[in-house]
Design a protein around this motif. Structure first.
Motif, PDB file in Angstrom:
ATOM      1  N   SER A  50      13.746   1.192 -10.291  1.00  0.00           N
ATOM      2  CA  SER A  50      12.655   0.612 -11.091  1.00  0.00           C
ATOM      3  C   SER A  50      11.345   0.514 -10.313  1.00  0.00           C
ATOM      4  O   SER A  50      10.305   0.226 -10.878  1.00  0.00           O
ATOM      5  CB  SER A  50      13.062  -0.777 -11.608  1.00  0.00           C
ATOM      6  N   VAL A  51      11.382   0.744  -9.002  1.00  0.00           N
ATOM      7  CA  VAL A  51      10.177   0.517  -8.195  1.00  0.00           C
ATOM      8  C   VAL A  51       9.795   1.725  -7.343  1.00  0.00           C
ATOM      9  O   VAL A  51       9.013   1.617  -6.408  1.00  0.00           O
ATOM     10  CB  VAL A  51      10.345  -0.738  -7.295  1.00  0.00           C
ATOM     11  N   SER A  52      10.358   2.877  -7.663  1.00  0.00           N
ATOM     12  CA  SER A  52      10.130   4.046  -6.814  1.00  0.00           C
ATOM     13  C   SER A  52       8.901   4.857  -7.201  1.00  0.00           C
ATOM     14  O   SER A  52       8.426   5.678  -6.426  1.00  0.00           O
ATOM     15  CB  SER A  52      11.363   4.952  -6.819  1.00  0.00           C
ATOM     16  N   ASN A  53       8.393   4.643  -8.415  1.00  0.00           N
ATOM     17  CA  ASN A  53       7.270   5.463  -8.862  1.00  0.00           C
ATOM     18  C   ASN A  53       5.974   4.642  -8.794  1.00  0.00           C
ATOM     19  O   ASN A  53       5.712   3.804  -9.648  1.00  0.00           O
ATOM     20  CB  ASN A  53       7.557   5.930 -10.300  1.00  0.00           C
ATOM     21  N   ILE A  54       5.176   4.911  -7.784  1.00  0.00           N
ATOM     22  CA  ILE A  54       3.999   4.068  -7.533  1.00  0.00           C
ATOM     23  C   ILE A  54       3.007   4.121  -8.693  1.00  0.00           C
ATOM     24  O   ILE A  54       2.385   3.104  -9.022  1.00  0.00           O
ATOM     25  CB  ILE A  54       3.325   4.420  -6.168  1.00  0.00           C
ATOM     26  N   SER A  55       2.870   5.284  -9.352  1.00  0.00           N
ATOM     27  CA  SER A  55       1.898   5.358 -10.455  1.00  0.00           C
ATOM     28  C   SER A  55       2.265   4.426 -11.596  1.00  0.00           C
ATOM     29  O   SER A  55       1.387   3.933 -12.301  1.00  0.00           O
ATOM     30  CB  SER A  55       1.803   6.773 -11.034  1.00  0.00           C
ATOM     31  N   SER A  56       3.584   4.212 -11.795  1.00  0.00           N
ATOM     32  CA  SER A  56       3.947   3.365 -12.936  1.00  0.00           C
ATOM     33  C   SER A  56       3.999   1.883 -12.569  1.00  0.00           C
ATOM     34  O   SER A  56       3.992   1.035 -13.460  1.00  0.00           O
ATOM     35  CB  SER A  56       5.256   3.829 -13.571  1.00  0.00           C
ATOM     36  N   ILE A  57       4.035   1.560 -11.287  1.00  0.00           N
ATOM     37  CA  ILE A  57       4.114   0.114 -10.952  1.00  0.00           C
ATOM     38  C   ILE A  57       2.821  -0.430 -10.345  1.00  0.00           C
ATOM     39  O   ILE A  57       2.657  -1.634 -10.215  1.00  0.00           O
ATOM     40  CB  ILE A  57       5.296  -0.210 -10.005  1.00  0.00           C
ATOM     41  N   LEU A  99       0.851  -1.188   0.000  1.00  0.00           N
ATOM     42  CA  LEU A  99       0.000   0.000   0.000  1.00  0.00           C
ATOM     43  C   LEU A  99       0.890   1.243   0.000  1.00  0.00           C
ATOM     44  O   LEU A  99       1.453   1.616   1.034  1.00  0.00           O
ATOM     45  CB  LEU A  99      -0.921  -0.028   1.227  1.00  0.00           C
ATOM     46  N   GLY A 100       1.052   1.825  -1.174  1.00  0.00           N
ATOM     47  CA  GLY A 100       1.837   3.057  -1.283  1.00  0.00           C
ATOM     48  C   GLY A 100       3.287   2.823  -1.644  1.00  0.00           C
ATOM     49  O   GLY A 100       3.793   1.695  -1.633  1.00  0.00           O
ATOM     50  N   ARG A 101       3.943   3.919  -1.956  1.00  0.00           N
ATOM     51  CA  ARG A 101       5.290   3.830  -2.546  1.00  0.00           C
ATOM     52  C   ARG A 101       6.350   3.352  -1.552  1.00  0.00           C
ATOM     53  O   ARG A 101       7.285   2.640  -1.908  1.00  0.00           O
ATOM     54  CB  ARG A 101       5.700   5.176  -3.149  1.00  0.00           C
ATOM     55  N   HIS A 102       6.204   3.720  -0.281  1.00  0.00           N
ATOM     56  CA  HIS A 102       7.230   3.299   0.689  1.00  0.00           C
ATOM     57  C   HIS A 102       7.242   1.786   0.833  1.00  0.00           C
ATOM     58  O   HIS A 102       8.296   1.149   0.889  1.00  0.00           O
ATOM     59  CB  HIS A 102       6.972   3.942   2.053  1.00  0.00           C
ATOM     60  N   SER A 103       6.036   1.241   0.890  1.00  0.00           N
ATOM     61  CA  SER A 103       5.914  -0.200   1.041  1.00  0.00           C
ATOM     62  C   SER A 103       6.413  -0.914  -0.220  1.00  0.00           C
ATOM     63  O   SER A 103       7.154  -1.900  -0.140  1.00  0.00           O
ATOM     64  CB  SER A 103       4.451  -0.540   1.326  1.00  0.00           C
ATOM     65  N   ALA A 104       6.002  -0.414  -1.371  1.00  0.00           N
ATOM     66  CA  ALA A 104       6.408  -1.056  -2.631  1.00  0.00           C
ATOM     67  C   ALA A 104       7.933  -1.041  -2.762  1.00  0.00           C
ATOM     68  O   ALA A 104       8.555  -2.058  -3.105  1.00  0.00           O
ATOM     69  CB  ALA A 104       5.767  -0.335  -3.817  1.00  0.00           C
ATOM     70  N   ARG A 105       8.528   0.102  -2.445  1.00  0.00           N
ATOM     71  CA  ARG A 105       9.997   0.182  -2.570  1.00  0.00           C
ATOM     72  C   ARG A 105      10.668  -0.787  -1.602  1.00  0.00           C
ATOM     73  O   ARG A 105      11.596  -1.503  -1.953  1.00  0.00           O
ATOM     74  CB  ARG A 105      10.462   1.623  -2.318  1.00  0.00           C
TER      75      ARG A 105
END
Ligand code: URA
Length: 206
Positions: free
Chosen positions: A147-154, A129-135
């Motif tokens: 490659s994983v810092s932009n939540i809108s693109s991933i 949930l959100g960019r911090h978690s995804a990264r």
């Protein structure tokens, strides 16, 4: 990232929670009211990982119980996922002052807890949930940070991840707090969450 080195050597889940509840590894311990370790069935197939506790969570010691959490519970329900069937936690277990973003040293200090939770629960699907978690989760699985810092693109994409001995599908989506302010994102999050079941079923079919 050496996942095995990050793993905390505990006998069981209760021991892990106990370590979290008494943690003083970063500066957040001095401002938190309560630690928010996470909750849910230990055999959950779905794990949701948010960013950090907010005000309500800090008061109650439970994840996602404030406004964003209530929205999350509703969106999960709308796509047929019951909150009670998922394990929910955060990248950092203590509230950053005024809900600021978690800082790098705080994320680093908390990483062994998250790694150990993932290794214990062995989810088939991890929803970030959100960019911090995804990264955090995707870099743990070896994806390059850029490659994983932009939540809108991933968001909405399914990543295959191996974290220690756990193989999981990782699905990043927007943080429900963003959808509180931008209601159009609710549909997007729902669309993303709708994929979760098919990922579990696929894993179960082998
Ligand atoms: N936001 C988060 O990322 N986690 C919570 O537990 C609550 C709000």
């Amino acid at each position: 990232m050496d996942i095995i080195k990050l793993r905390i050597n505990v006998a069981n889940y209760d021991e892990l929670v106990n370590l979290m509840l008494n943690c003083t590894k970063c500066k957040l311990y001095s401002t938190r009211k309560r630690v928010v370790p996470g909750e849910g069935p230990l055999n959950a197939r779905i794990m949701l990982i948010g960013e950090a506790p907010g005000e309500r969570e800090d008061e109650e010691g439970r994840p996602f119980v404030g406004a964003a959490g209530q929205l999350l519970t509703k969106l999960l329900g709308n796509v047929g996922i019951m909150r009670e069937e998922v394990y929910i936690t955060n990248v950092v277990k203590c509230r950053p002052p005024n809900n600021r973003d978690p800082e790098e040293d705080e994320v680093d200090a908390c990483r062994p807890y998250l790694v150990t939770q993932i290794l214990m629960i062995k989810p088939q699907v991890i929803v970030c949930l959100g960019r911090h978690s995804a990264r955090e989760v995707l870099t743990m699985a070896g994806y390059p940070e850029k490659s994983v810092s932009n939540i809108s693109s991933i968001r909405g994409k399914v990543f295959t991840a191996r974290i220690g001995d756990v193989s999981a599908k990782v699905l990043p989506t927007y943080h429900p707090a963003a959808a509180l302010y931008n209601p159009r994102l609710r549909e997007v999050i729902e669309d993303d969450l709708r994929k979760v079941r098919s990922l579990i079923n696929k894993s179960e079919r082998g």
